[in-house]
Design an enzyme around this catalytic site. Structure first.
Site, PDB file in Angstrom:
ATOM      1  N   ARG A 112       0.874  -1.170   0.000  1.00 25.66           N
ATOM      2  CA  ARG A 112       0.000   0.000   0.000  1.00 25.66           C
ATOM      3  C   ARG A 112       0.912   1.221   0.000  1.00 25.66           C
ATOM      4  NH1 ARG A 112      -1.972  -3.480   4.106  1.00 25.66           N
ATOM      5  NH2 ARG A 112      -4.028  -4.364   3.627  1.00 25.66           N
ATOM      6  N   LYS A 172      -2.101  -2.398   8.039  1.00 25.75           N
ATOM      7  CA  LYS A 172      -3.318  -1.946   8.714  1.00 25.75           C
ATOM      8  C   LYS A 172      -3.411  -2.571  10.102  1.00 25.75           C
ATOM      9  CE  LYS A 172      -6.283  -0.925   4.731  1.00 25.75           C
ATOM     10  NZ  LYS A 172      -7.539  -1.261   4.039  1.00 25.75           N
ATOM     11  N   HIS A 200      -2.017   2.365  -5.853  1.00 29.59           N
ATOM     12  CA  HIS A 200      -2.631   1.089  -5.458  1.00 29.59           C
ATOM     13  C   HIS A 200      -2.747   0.134  -6.644  1.00 29.59           C
ATOM     14  CE1 HIS A 200      -4.367  -0.762  -1.896  1.00 29.59           C
ATOM     15  NE2 HIS A 200      -5.260  -1.341  -2.671  1.00 29.59           N
ATOM     16  N   ARG A 219      -0.165  -2.445  -6.575  1.00 30.46           N
ATOM     17  CA  ARG A 219      -0.485  -3.540  -5.648  1.00 30.46           C
ATOM     18  C   ARG A 219      -1.420  -4.543  -6.330  1.00 30.46           C
ATOM     19  NH1 ARG A 219      -0.840  -4.830  -0.019  1.00 30.46           N
ATOM     20  NH2 ARG A 219      -2.934  -5.308   0.738  1.00 30.46           N
ATOM     21  N   HIS A 251      -3.481  -9.366   3.793  1.00 28.40           N
ATOM     22  CA  HIS A 251      -4.930  -9.383   3.941  1.00 28.40           C
ATOM     23  C   HIS A 251      -5.321 -10.235   5.133  1.00 28.40           C
ATOM     24  CE1 HIS A 251      -5.876  -8.334  -0.542  1.00 28.40           C
ATOM     25  NE2 HIS A 251      -5.651  -7.267   0.190  1.00 28.40           N
ATOM     26  N   TYR A 284      -8.877 -11.053  -6.948  1.00 26.49           N
ATOM     27  CA  TYR A 284      -7.825 -11.159  -7.965  1.00 26.49           C
ATOM     28  C   TYR A 284      -7.950 -12.440  -8.782  1.00 26.49           C
ATOM     29  CZ  TYR A 284      -5.877  -7.263  -5.411  1.00 26.49           C
ATOM     30  OH  TYR A 284      -5.714  -6.045  -4.804  1.00 26.49           O
TER      31      TYR A 284
END
Length: 323
Positions: free
Chosen positions: A148, A172, A253, A256, A279, A288
């Site tokens: 990110r 995150k 992004h 990514r 994730h 994806y």
């Protein structure tokens, strides 16, 4: 039904102080339903007569008419609000819109770059000045590690292990992970670090102020030696997109997205990609696989002799095929 709608609209404006645009949206949504039900019943029904089955028929009609799922969801929200009012005013005993679920929103497939587009972008920053070296190192790192942009600008010198080819990333929720760096990214980072002084940066003063602040020494800095912002990276990317003529929808992004898509297209395991992206849930990563499947279907339909042709029909057998 129309009389009840008029009463509801007056309530919105007078008692709830609804804006004119809000009132107009409710009027359009509810009038559309009333017109449909009047045609279905052969007369204008009362709000108390409407059943969930009637409303399901209405939603089906909207789908068949090509309405977007977001528009259908908005109309259902209008119906629920109207029937709450109708129940309170004694015009209906129940809310027939309550059992109806909103249509599931389509997940937009992420935009990503093809191999030749990516190569064009990564080679765009000039290699003969410190700013270009920094920009190339940032782009290579974003793609190589699938970061990110906030993770990129948050990287510190002490997070890098150039010998092992990894970087510690704070993602995150303050979760940390180790991200591998490919040979191209490692080479670009080393060149940038070696020339960082040429970008008018006093490394010693940067370290001193960073240490005092307790935030570490940023890997990527501006000409004043300060940590870059995510907006700075976006502006940098936009400059190279215009220079190369690439799609201006591309954002940091996107690199990514490109990282994940290219890995899956080349046979990477989805759980490994999940870990690399940081994730929490596999569901987030699964989008994806949709990209990869779409690419595979496109190749199939272009190449397979029995795939659908441009008209959408399977090709008919020729005499040669019969022979």
């Amino acid at each position: 039904m129309h009389a009840a709608i008029g009463q509801f609209l007056r309530y919105l404006v007078v008692e709830r102080g609804a804006a004119e645009l809000t009132s107009k949206s409710y009027r359009e949504d509810l009038t559309s339903l009333a017109d449909y039900l009047t045609q279905a019943y052969g007369r204008e029904p009362k709000p108390s007569e409407i059943t969930p089955l009637d409303l399901r028929g209405y939603v089906s009609a909207l789908h068949e008419a090509g309405y977007a799922k977001t528009s259908i969801a908005r109309r259902l929200a209008s119906l629920r609000t109207f029937y709450k009012f109708a129940q309170r005013e004694g015009m209906a005993d129940s809310n027939p819109a309550k059992p109806l679920r909103n249509p599931r929103k389509d997940r937009k497939l992420p935009h990503f770059l093809a191999g030749d587009e990516l190569g064009k972008l990564l080679e765009a920053p000039p290699a003969d000045d410190p700013a270009g070296l920094r920009d190339r190192a940032m782009l290579e790192t974003l793609y190589s590690a699938g970061l990110r942009v906030s993770e990129l600008v948050g990287m510190n010198d002490e997070d890098l292990d150039l010998d092992e080819g990894v970087v510690r990333i704070r993602g995150k929720g303050s979760k940390e992970r180790l991200a591998p760096l490919g040979s191209f990214a490692l080479r670009a980072i080393k060149k940038w670090l070696a020339h960082r002084k040429l970008a008018s940066i006093s490394v010693s003063s940067t370290r001193k102020s960073a240490s005092k602040a307790g935030h570490g020494t940023p890997v990527f800095t501006n000409k004043f030696g300060k940590r870059l912002t995510t907006r700075s990276v976006a502006r940098m990317l936009e400059k190279y997109l215009k220079l190369t003529g690439l799609d201006l929808r591309t954002t940091p992004h996107t690199l990514r997205h490109t990282f994940a898509t290219h890995l899956l297209d080349r046979g990477a395991d989805i759980r490994s990609v999940q870990e690399l992206l940081g994730h929490k849930s596999l569901v987030t990563t699964q989008i994806y696989t949709h990209v990869s499947t779409a690419a595979l279907k496109a190749v199939y339909e272009r190449a397979h002799p029995r795939a659908r042709n441009k008209s959408g029909r399977p090709p008919s057998s020729s005499s040669k095929e019969a022979g």
